[in-house]
Design a protein around this motif. Structure first.
Motif, short mmCIF file in Angstrom:
data_model
loop_
_atom_site.label_atom_id
_atom_site.label_comp_id
_atom_site.label_asym_id
_atom_site.label_seq_id
_atom_site.Cartn_x
_atom_site.Cartn_y
_atom_site.Cartn_z
N ILE A 100 1.14 -0.72 0.34
CA ILE A 100 -0.46 -0.04 -0.10
C ILE A 100 0.63 1.51 0.40
O ILE A 100 1.95 1.38 1.15
CB ILE A 100 -1.29 0.37 1.01
CG1 ILE A 100 -1.81 -1.20 1.34
CG2 ILE A 100 -1.98 1.29 0.91
CD1 ILE A 100 -2.69 -1.76 -0.10
N ILE A 101 0.93 2.14 -0.74
CA ILE A 101 1.65 3.52 -0.72
C ILE A 101 0.56 4.90 -0.79
O ILE A 101 -0.19 4.69 -1.30
CB ILE A 101 1.94 3.21 -2.74
CG1 ILE A 101 2.74 2.57 -2.81
CG2 ILE A 101 2.68 5.10 -2.79
CD1 ILE A 101 3.22 2.16 -4.26
N LEU A 102 1.33 5.48 -0.02
CA LEU A 102 0.72 7.01 0.41
C LEU A 102 1.00 7.85 -0.98
O LEU A 102 1.83 7.87 -1.41
CB LEU A 102 0.81 6.95 1.99
CG LEU A 102 0.82 8.69 2.24
CD1 LEU A 102 -0.55 8.31 3.38
CD2 LEU A 102 1.47 8.95 3.29
N ASP A 103 -0.66 7.80 -1.30
CA ASP A 103 -1.10 8.73 -2.12
C ASP A 103 -1.27 10.14 -1.86
O ASP A 103 -2.70 10.36 -2.32
CB ASP A 103 -1.35 8.02 -3.65
CG ASP A 103 -1.60 8.81 -4.62
OD1 ASP A 103 -0.87 9.93 -5.08
OD2 ASP A 103 -2.21 8.69 -5.59
N ASP A 104 -0.96 10.74 -1.10
CA ASP A 104 -1.44 12.20 -0.48
C ASP A 104 -1.38 13.89 -1.73
O ASP A 104 -0.06 14.13 -2.13
CB ASP A 104 -0.88 12.54 0.83
CG ASP A 104 -1.62 13.58 1.17
OD1 ASP A 104 -2.67 14.02 1.38
OD2 ASP A 104 -0.32 14.62 2.10
N THR A 105 -2.02 14.04 -1.69
CA THR A 105 -2.50 14.91 -2.93
C THR A 105 -2.81 16.24 -2.48
O THR A 105 -2.85 17.74 -3.04
CB THR A 105 -3.32 14.58 -4.34
OG1 THR A 105 -4.26 14.75 -3.19
CG2 THR A 105 -2.86 13.64 -4.86
N GLY A 106 -3.10 16.57 -0.96
CA GLY A 106 -3.20 17.81 0.11
C GLY A 106 -4.27 17.98 -0.01
O GLY A 106 -4.93 18.73 0.44
N SER A 107 -5.55 16.38 -0.69
CA SER A 107 -6.80 17.14 -0.82
C SER A 107 -7.44 17.19 0.83
O SER A 107 -6.67 16.81 1.51
CB SER A 107 -7.68 16.74 -1.59
OG SER A 107 -7.46 14.96 -1.33
N GLN A 108 -9.01 16.58 1.27
CA GLN A 108 -9.31 16.42 1.83
C GLN A 108 -9.67 15.09 2.40
O GLN A 108 -9.12 15.28 3.82
CB GLN A 108 -10.91 17.16 1.63
CG GLN A 108 -12.07 16.85 2.85
CD GLN A 108 -13.32 16.55 2.56
OE1 GLN A 108 -13.76 17.18 1.59
NE2 GLN A 108 -14.24 16.28 3.51
N PHE A 109 -9.67 13.99 1.55
CA PHE A 109 -8.59 12.75 1.95
C PHE A 109 -7.69 12.68 1.35
O PHE A 109 -6.94 12.54 0.74
CB PHE A 109 -9.90 12.06 1.02
CG PHE A 109 -11.51 12.40 1.87
CD1 PHE A 109 -11.52 12.51 3.40
CD2 PHE A 109 -12.21 13.38 1.42
CE1 PHE A 109 -12.94 12.37 3.42
CE2 PHE A 109 -13.37 12.76 2.32
CZ PHE A 109 -14.25 12.89 3.11
N VAL A 110 -7.33 11.41 2.32
CA VAL A 110 -6.03 10.52 1.85
C VAL A 110 -5.93 10.00 0.95
O VAL A 110 -7.01 9.00 1.41
CB VAL A 110 -4.68 10.58 3.37
CG1 VAL A 110 -3.53 9.52 2.05
CG2 VAL A 110 -4.37 11.85 3.91
N ASN A 111 -5.90 9.21 -0.05
CA ASN A 111 -5.33 8.89 -0.66
C ASN A 111 -4.68 7.49 -1.18
O ASN A 111 -3.36 7.66 -0.32
CB ASN A 111 -5.16 8.83 -2.59
CG ASN A 111 -6.40 9.77 -3.01
OD1 ASN A 111 -8.40 9.31 -2.47
ND2 ASN A 111 -6.31 11.14 -3.05
#
Length: 122
Positions: A100-111
């Protein structure tokens, strides 16, 4: 009296020794570099202006019949990824292993995204 108290207020030195925090940091926030702390519902940035949070009941994990544990959250914050074994597939009803890779774009939710380890012998 209130004006005087506020204007003469001094921070108590070594207050953290007198009143230690019950929560411990599990890592550094990828957005603002503050500490991420565990609470009842998840792992949240201690900076109230930052909206970074990893929720324990995150649908990404619950669909795979997995729980976002402290160990997984710590790996995600430290390495940007974490290995998960025996993830459930709704499509096939079988289980699989994934990274699982943390794909945080800075939006409301973490992907999150997934990578699949190559099987030995292929």
């Amino acid at each position: 009296m209130t004006k005087d108290l506020v204007s003469t207020y001094e921070i108590i030195k070594e207050a953290d020794t007198l009143f230690p925090s019950k929560s411990q940091s599990i890592g550094q926030c990828p957005r603002c570099k503050s500490q991420v702390m565990e609470n009842k519902k998840g792992f949240c940035c201690e900076n109230r202006d930052c909206s970074f949070a990893l929720w324990k009941d995150n649908k990404f994990f619950t669909v795979k019949k997995k729980v976002l544990t402290k160990a997984i959250a710590t790996d995600l914050l430290k390495n940007g990824k974490a290995s998960l074994a025996d993830c459930y597939s709704q499509k096939t009803g079988k289980t699989y292993d994934a990274v699982i890779i943390l794909d945080d774009t800075g939006s409301q939710f973490v992907n999150f995204t997934m990578e699949f380890p190559t099987k030995k012998g292929r």
